[in-house]
Design a protein around this motif. Structure first.
Motif, PDB file in Angstrom:
ATOM      1  N   PRO B  73      -6.485 -42.265  -2.305  1.00 17.21           N
ATOM      2  CA  PRO B  73      -5.972 -40.906  -2.110  1.00 17.21           C
ATOM      3  C   PRO B  73      -5.762 -40.161  -3.423  1.00 17.21           C
ATOM      4  O   PRO B  73      -6.025 -38.971  -3.516  1.00 17.21           O
ATOM      5  N   ARG B  74      -5.304 -40.909  -4.446  1.00 16.55           N
ATOM      6  CA  ARG B  74      -4.939 -40.203  -5.676  1.00 16.55           C
ATOM      7  C   ARG B  74      -6.152 -39.656  -6.404  1.00 16.55           C
ATOM      8  O   ARG B  74      -6.017 -38.875  -7.323  1.00 16.55           O
ATOM      9  N   ASP B  75      -7.363 -40.112  -6.018  1.00 19.28           N
ATOM     10  CA  ASP B  75      -8.551 -39.630  -6.709  1.00 19.28           C
ATOM     11  C   ASP B  75      -9.360 -38.656  -5.872  1.00 19.28           C
ATOM     12  O   ASP B  75     -10.516 -38.376  -6.169  1.00 19.28           O
ATOM     13  N   ASN B  96      10.102 -32.871  -8.434  1.00 21.30           N
ATOM     14  CA  ASN B  96       9.256 -33.062  -7.264  1.00 21.30           C
ATOM     15  C   ASN B  96       7.938 -32.319  -7.433  1.00 21.30           C
ATOM     16  O   ASN B  96       6.868 -32.879  -7.216  1.00 21.30           O
ATOM     17  N   PHE B  99       5.698 -33.749 -10.279  1.00 19.93           N
ATOM     18  CA  PHE B  99       5.409 -35.192 -10.291  1.00 19.93           C
ATOM     19  C   PHE B  99       3.914 -35.507 -10.381  1.00 19.93           C
ATOM     20  O   PHE B  99       3.493 -36.363 -11.163  1.00 19.93           O
ATOM     21  N   ALA B 100       3.125 -34.790  -9.599  1.00 20.55           N
ATOM     22  CA  ALA B 100       1.685 -35.075  -9.589  1.00 20.55           C
ATOM     23  C   ALA B 100       1.076 -34.796 -10.965  1.00 20.55           C
ATOM     24  O   ALA B 100       0.213 -35.538 -11.438  1.00 20.55           O
ATOM     25  N   MET B 103       1.899 -37.583 -13.256  1.00 21.02           N
ATOM     26  CA  MET B 103       1.074 -38.756 -13.017  1.00 21.02           C
ATOM     27  C   MET B 103      -0.325 -38.585 -13.604  1.00 21.02           C
ATOM     28  O   MET B 103      -1.032 -39.543 -13.824  1.00 21.02           O
ATOM     29  N   ARG B 147       4.872 -28.378  -4.215  1.00 20.32           N
ATOM     30  CA  ARG B 147       4.320 -29.626  -4.715  1.00 20.32           C
ATOM     31  C   ARG B 147       2.807 -29.666  -4.484  1.00 20.32           C
ATOM     32  O   ARG B 147       2.072 -30.253  -5.264  1.00 20.32           O
ATOM     33  N   ARG B 151      -0.763 -28.400  -7.882  1.00 17.47           N
ATOM     34  CA  ARG B 151      -1.863 -29.288  -8.243  1.00 17.47           C
ATOM     35  C   ARG B 151      -3.184 -28.552  -8.400  1.00 17.47           C
ATOM     36  O   ARG B 151      -4.114 -29.075  -8.971  1.00 17.47           O
TER      37      ARG B 151
END
Lengths: 311, 395, 291
Positions: B73-75, B96, B99-100, B103, B147, B151
């Motif tokens: 999921p993160r990619d 919050n 956060f992404a 990371m 959130r 991104r």
């Protein structure tokens, strides 16, 4: 919004509609789970499964290592100290469990019917001696039971006890251990029972009152049936723990000038076999007996009540 | 290249349950795509497959042309808004949202700048240092949005993001989410069970049921031309009235219970498929707003109205309109899962024995409970369905 | 009539509750008062008479210097065993509870079931088997023979499991994965910080269990210098002329000294009791998700 342009610029590179793996990481399945439980799993094997397995092996073999079937169990069972030890613990459990049902439930119900603030104070006080579980609690009660220094000396005098030796006569021990267990352990169970009572919706109690039930009727017909499974839970856990009695007879025995048998409880007997007779196989056999009792209790709790969520 | 493309995407759970069956979908750049259906229809599973939270059993998922089936999921360069917001309770609003980026090892100053921009867009600046537990439901919802948008992902996924808000806030956030989506121009998949959200927010709507996409089109098209009974009943509130009926000789008459309704020839010429159902059972559908009470000033007056009769059971005056609940002796038809959230049937439609219907009429209409009324409807606004397959008889 | 009944039953309740309060509290109070008196005072004076600070200092001096500060050594041993066990128990049980609640792997349900079983079984049932095992690998008499069995704390795993499965929604972890976390990041940055109340809870229960444990160190540690407090207490008990008149005078440990040792043994648990009560109530998760 902001990066619309930059994304546009980067797309030509990724537009190749190919199956070739790019830099993106594949998702791993299952591996993480094993990693998270691995530490605990090792401990479980080393200090849960292995000792039990080793005890079972010892219990079924002789000191030379050859298989002997049930011999160790029969031999220990026929030992003159075996039955009295279980009898002692049985008497103790009868008193201890009886007092749990009657007194703990009674106190919890009383606490539940008075103002919350006041009951919180009582609960804390009742719970406090729990800090003195084990050896400390026995020591405190040796003082309490010694008519020469006890704050209850008048009370002890009523029964005609003049010195510690008279109070801790072997016949009194089941009651004494039950009192100690109650003193140190009842508070925790009162808190648990009170919590269970608190989970009963207030409307239910009010409905019962509107239906004409008094305080005692409500307690007996509404509250108790609703916390039945907690009572069962309490009794089984207390029973399982009670069969393992060791520190209490050990310490009281220390103060009794040899009046009390060093093999008063089954665990003491097992200890005696291991350390006085150097017979690990007999010790293992009694350990397995006790292990089986513990397992049975666990099985009843796990399979017969729905107290533990496993999903 | 479409940002998201699903090709025969299928999800079968280990217990054999097929949650999604060969789902085909293309979401265009900037498009707001809605997946709607009753609970258990597979819409959330479909979305979670796109997110990578649910494994894909078969089929192909592409994001920006790249096959993503096995990518973590993160990619995937996606952002998701969860039904329960899933805010990190131990982090502040700012943490919050950032956060992404953290990371992704974005420089601290840039994170701060982007978080500030995002909170400004959402009007959250005041609460940036509070934790989720100190916020109201609406504010938490905004943080969840924040959130996602900070991104700048290729795709937004939103899983019933408004369902936990109270009615008033939901209406307000509905417009706001749609506005933010238009402003960012990011392809969005939005899951909901609320047909009002489906009608009002999306560019296109896919109506799902039991793992299948029944119809995927612009909301108005779906409303005006439902392909089958289920879609007809699901979209619209109050739901379309669906009755068991029988077409007479030459499909010029309609028997609604014991009543005989004359159909003008325009009906058959507009829907020649009806000819095949002469002397046969059909399901007839009438939207509540197409009905009027005959003889009242507000009733529509055109040449060829058709009429039928019923008894008034209940009158709900909503101020701007009146909902008239009436009963006839014609049996009412319900597609399972159409009205309630719990049903999960696989058959096209099942018939229940209730003859009730609803008409949505002008507030001037004077009615008394128990009154026997004549209801009128323009025959152009009648829908007909095959009672066996549930398919609309349009052609 | 009704009102009268109510008042009467309420009064009755309070009388019973106060009687039990006395039962639970008097021993603690007596214990706290005892070091202020001499052994002679304890026998011949009113049990609740106040003593003197001088008596306290005297008794404390005797007790602490007894056998070259044995009491402090036992205290130190108790602390090492308890906290050593807790540290390993936490390191293993928190991730395990998380893994059981939120990951999928073959054998997960079995592990959960076994955990439940060993958790309910009294730990004492395994003491002799553990001794036999330790004896087989010649580990008896070493601190690790106590610390490592202490660190196996299935109840902690169960507490962590219940916490993670009931209070940490799957979507929260899914959100972290989408935000760019790998499995370890999800645990370290999201699941672990949320576990603070459960870490306190596990620590509390493990501490009380370890600190008061008698049987395991009793069989594992035959050497007085390795004793934790509970075994030390037994040692004192067997040496004191107060309960063993035969010992007569060789050991200067009388009841006030014994009371001090008991207080030292129970004080840490009492402090943890008071301390833990607060941290247990923290509703860290409140409002994280709407459910």
């Amino acid at each position: 919004m902001k990066s619309a342009v930059s994304r546009e610029a980067s797309t030509p590179l990724d537009t190749t509609d190919s199956l070739t793996p790019t830099l993106r990481r594949k998702r791993k399945k299952g591996v993480a789970g094993y990693a998270f439980v691995s530490g605990y799993f090792v401990l479980l094997i080393l200090f849960g499964v292995l000792p039990a397995a080793y005890a079972i092996v010892l219990a079924f073999t002789a000191s030379g290592g050859h298989f002997t079937g049930l011999t160790n169990f029969i031999k220990t069972g026929e030992d003159f100290r075996f039955l009295p030890a279980f009898e002692n613990v049985g008497k103790y459990l009868l008193i201890w469990l009886g007092s749990l049902v009657v007194i703990v439930l009674g106190l919890a119900l009383m606490l539940h019917s008075i103002a919350r603030r006041v009951s919180a104070a009582f609960r804390f006080i009742f719970y406090l001696p729990g800090a003195l579980a084990g050896a400390a609690s026995v020591l405190v009660w040796l003082f309490m039971l010694d008519p020469t220094v006890s704050p209850w000396r008048l009370f002890l005098g009523v029964f005609g006890f003049k010195n510690l030796g008279q109070t801790i006569l072997p016949g009194h021990l089941p009651l004494i251990f039950a009192i100690i267990a109650f003193w140190a352990g009842a508070g925790g169970w009162i808190v648990v029972t009170y919590g269970a009572l608190n989970n009963i919706p207030n409307e239910l109690i009010e409905a019962a009152q509107l239906d004409g039930a008094g305080a005692i009727q409500t307690a007996l017909r509404i509250k108790l049936p609703l916390i039945k499974k907690w009572i069962v839970f309490m009794l089984i856990l207390a029973f399982a723990a009670g069969t393992q009695l060791f520190v209490e007879p050990q310490l009281v025995g220390e103060a009794s000038l040899g009046l009390i048998s060093p093999t008063w409880s089954p665990n003491e007997l097992a200890y005696y076999f291991a350390f006085q007779d150097n017979n690990f196989n007999y010790a293992a056999a009694i350990s397995v007996d006790l292990l089986v009792i513990g397992l049975l209790c666990a099985a009843v709790l796990v399979f017969r009540t729905k107290l533990f969520e496993v999903e | 290249m479409a940002p998201v493309s699903l090709e025969k995407l299928t999800k079968v759970y280990p217990n054999g349950f097929e949650a999604v069956h060969e789902f085909d979908l293309e979401v265009a750049d900037g498009e707001f795509m809605i997946l709607v259906g009753p609970s258990g229809c597979g819409k959330t599973t479909a979305m979670r497959m796109v997110a990578g939270l649910e494994e894909i059993t078969s089929g192909t998922l592409r994001i920006n042309g790249e096959i993503m089936n096995d990518v973590s999921p993160r990619d995937r360069d996606i952002a998701m808004v969860f039904q329960n917001y899933a805010l990190y309770p131990h982090m502040t609003v700012g943490e919050n949202i950032g956060f992404a980026l953290k990371m992704k090892h974005t420089p601290k100053s840039e994170i701060e700048k982007k978080v500030r921009e995002t909170t400004e867009i959402l009007g959250l600046t005041e609460w940036i240092d509070l934790k989720p537990g100190q916020l109201s439901g609406g504010q938490r919802q905004r943080v969840a949005m924040g959130r996602a948008i900070v991104r700048e992902p290729k795709v937004f996924l939103m899983d019933e993001p408004l369902s936990n808000l109270d009615a008033k806030l939901r209406v307000q956030m509905r417009a706001e989410v749609a506005r933010i989506q238009r402003r960012l121009g990011v392809a969005t998949i939005y899951v909901t069970h609320d047909q009002v959200e489906a009608m009002t927010m999306g560019d296109r709507v896919a109506v799902m049921r039991a793992g299948l996409v029944l119809q995927c089109d612009k909301p108005q098209t779906i409303y005006d031309h439902p392909l089958n009974l289920f879609v007809a009943g699901f979209m619209g509130s109050p739901s379309m009235n669906l009755f068991e009926a029988r077409l007479g000789e030459g499909a010029t008459t309609l028997f609604l219970g014991t009543q005989k309704v004359e159909l003008p020839p325009t009906v058959l010429s507009a829907k020649p498929a009806l000819g095949r159902f002469a002397n046969a059972e059909v399901v007839v559908g009438i939207r509540p707003e197409s009905l009027a009470v005959a003889g009242t000033a507000t009733g529509e007056r055109t040449e060829d109205l058709v009429f039928f009769e019923g008894d008034v059971d209940l009158v709900e005056a909503l101020g701007s309109e009146i909902l008239v609940h009436f009963s006839t002796d014609a049996h009412r038809v319900e597609a399972e899962g159409m009205y309630s959230d719990d049903a999960e049937g696989l058959d096209a439609g099942s018939i229940t024995q209730r003859g009730e219907g609803v008409a949505r009429v002008s507030p001037e209409t004077q009615l008394v409970i128990g009154e026997h009324v004549r209801l009128q409807v323009n025959p152009k606004r009648l829908f007909f369905f095959d009672p066996v397959t549930g398919l609309a008889l349009n052609g | 009539m009704r009102l009268f009944n109510r008042i009467w039953s309420r009064t009755f309740s309070y009388i019973i509750l106060l009687a039990f309060t006395a039962f639970f509290v008097v021993p603690v109070i007596w214990l706290l008062f005892a070091p202020f008196k001499t052994d002679h005072n304890l026998v011949f004076e009113n049990p609740f008479a106040l003593g003197t600070l001088g008596n306290l200092f005297h008794a404390a001096h005797v007790m602490f210097t007894f056998e070259d500060y044995a009491l402090l050594n036992w205290l130190k041993n108790s602390a090492i065993y308890s906290f050593g066990g807790i540290a390993i128990a936490l390191i293993c049980s928190i991730p395990a509870g998380y893994g059981l609640a939120h990951t999928q792997f073959i054998g997960r349900r079995t592990l959960l079931g076994v955990t439940l079983f060993v958790m309910i079984m009294p730990a004492t049932a395994l003491v002799l088997p553990l001794f036999l095992e330790a004896n087989a690998v010649h580990a008896v008499g070493t601190p690790l023979a106590v610390i490592l069995p202490f660190s196996f704390f299935p109840f902690g795993v169960y507490l962590a499991y219940i916490f993670y499965s009931s209070s940490v929604p799957k979507d929260l972890l899914a959100a972290a994965r989408i935000d760019g976390c790998n499995e370890w990041d999800v645990f370290r940055r999201i699941a672990l910080p949320l576990a603070r109340p459960i870490i306190a809870l596990v620590t509390f229960f493990a501490f009380v269990a370890n600190w008061n444990n008698f049987f395991l160190p009793f069989v594992m540690l035959p050497n007085s210098s390795n004793y934790p407090l509970p075994i030390g207490l037994q040692d004192l008990l067997s040496a004191t002329p107060a309960f063993n008149p035969g010992q007569g005078g060789q050991v200067p440990i009388y009841r006030p000294e014994l009371a001090i040792a008991t207080i030292v043994a129970m004080a840490p648990v009492m402090i943890v009791f008071l301390f833990a009560q607060r941290s247990l109530v923290s509703g860290l998760l409140a409002g994280a998700t709407k459910e």
